[in-house]
Enzyme design. Structure first.
Site, short mmCIF file in Angstrom:
data_model
loop_
_atom_site.label_atom_id
_atom_site.label_comp_id
_atom_site.label_asym_id
_atom_site.label_seq_id
_atom_site.Cartn_x
_atom_site.Cartn_y
_atom_site.Cartn_z
N TYR A 143 5.71 -4.43 -1.59
CA TYR A 143 4.90 -3.21 -1.65
C TYR A 143 4.67 -2.75 -3.09
O TYR A 143 3.79 -1.93 -3.34
CB TYR A 143 5.58 -2.05 -0.90
N LYS A 184 12.80 -5.18 1.56
CA LYS A 184 12.52 -6.50 2.14
C LYS A 184 12.46 -7.56 1.05
O LYS A 184 11.86 -7.33 -0.01
CB LYS A 184 11.19 -6.47 2.92
N HIS A 217 11.19 -10.62 4.78
CA HIS A 217 9.92 -10.00 5.13
C HIS A 217 9.11 -10.81 6.14
O HIS A 217 8.37 -10.24 6.95
CB HIS A 217 9.09 -9.76 3.86
N ASP A 230 11.60 3.18 4.21
CA ASP A 230 11.36 1.74 4.31
C ASP A 230 10.41 1.30 3.20
O ASP A 230 9.26 1.74 3.15
CB ASP A 230 10.76 1.41 5.68
#
Length: 287
Positions: free
Chosen positions: A51, A76, A109, A46
């Site tokens: 990120y 996401k 997200h 994931d």
């Protein structure tokens, strides 16, 4: 072994029951983290554009020696993307950065941009615009499945009522001491799998003496109790770690928490101390 087990998403795609979260794992470390996890037996990873490690995760996926169709990769769409054009560019951008031909799952997200998270506005129109881009990418084969994250019931209903493809997952903050049972029940009633991020409460729940006692009773660790709790609720936990020893421990959850102990865990006092993560919107008391 839990790493060999899968849930079946509502669109018929299988998703491994335990995933490896990669939040706060630096991009230049992410490839090695993926390689270590694959060697241990993980097949579900994931990541997110937010990120900043899609490149590293993609590198690990491409170089791990396992056939791509045996791996499940989630990313996401940036929370701020609330127009069709932004979302379309974001999807293609994530594919380019990761070096992957497709994602197994891509999710919105957050229903709100992070700066406006849980401040009252639901951005219904913007989420539908982003959803349209995801639907088109799904139809084009760029995404095997699409879903959402941090969506409350009203946000989920907006997609269910007006989209043409049903979200297959809702990824939400869930752990002992913070389990949104009403939302989980609603998602499950709609055939939407709930993924539990931060199932170990960003690690801050490890100091809980009662959980330590319960873990000792079962001969396991507190993280293992936390992950097993989520699994017994029918959720898909996504514990984050970059440490192989922790990866192994998090996957060693082939035990059963008794009904009485599950009832006690469900009634655990609300947990709000996320330490250095408390300044992030999802940990800041807005959930």
């Amino acid at each position: 072994m839990i790493l060999n087990d899968s849930y079946m998403l509502s669109n018929g795609v299988a998703i491994p029951k335990l995933g490896l979260g990669t939040w706060m794992i630096e991009d230049d470390r992410a490839a090695q983290v993926v390689l270590d996890a694959v060697e241990i037996g993980y097949r579900h990873f994931d990541t997110a554009a937010g990120y900043g490690n899609e490149r590293g995760v993609g590198e690990g996926i491409r170089n791990c020696g396992i056939a791509r169709d045996q791996l499940f990769v989630t990313t996401k769409l940036e929370a701020d993307y609330k127009t069709y054009a932004e979302a379309k560019a974001g999807i293609d951008g994530s594919l380019k950065v990761s070096g992957l031909d497709y994602f197994d799952l891509m999710i919105i997200h957050s229903p709100q941009p992070w700066a406006k998270f849980r401040e009252g506005e639901h951005f219904f129109k913007g989420n539908l615009a982003a959803w349209q881009a995801l639907e088109e990418a799904h139809q084009a084969g760029k995404l095997r499945a699409i879903g959402v994250s941090n969506f409350e019931q009203v946000d989920l209903d907006n997609i269910l009522d007006h989209g043409t493809v049903k979200p297959v997952v809702n990824q939400i903050l869930t752990h002992i001491g913070n389990t949104p049972f009403e939302l989980i029940d609603y998602c499950q009633s709609k055939g939407v799998l709930v993924e539990a991020y931060s199932p170990i409460a960003h690690g801050k729940i490890l100091a809980d003496g009662k959980l330590a006692d319960l873990a000792a009773k079962y001969g396991v660790s507190v993280p293992q109790i936390c992950i097993r709790y989520c699994l017994q609720l029918g959720l898909l936990p996504l514990p984050r770690t970059a440490t192989p020893a922790h990866m192994r421990g998090n996957a060693a959850v082939d035990f059963e928490i008794s009904d009485a102990d599950m009832a006690a865990l469900k009634a655990t006092e609300h947990f709000t101390d996320y330490g250095d993560a408390s300044h992030f919107p999802v940990f800041g008391g807005k959930m």
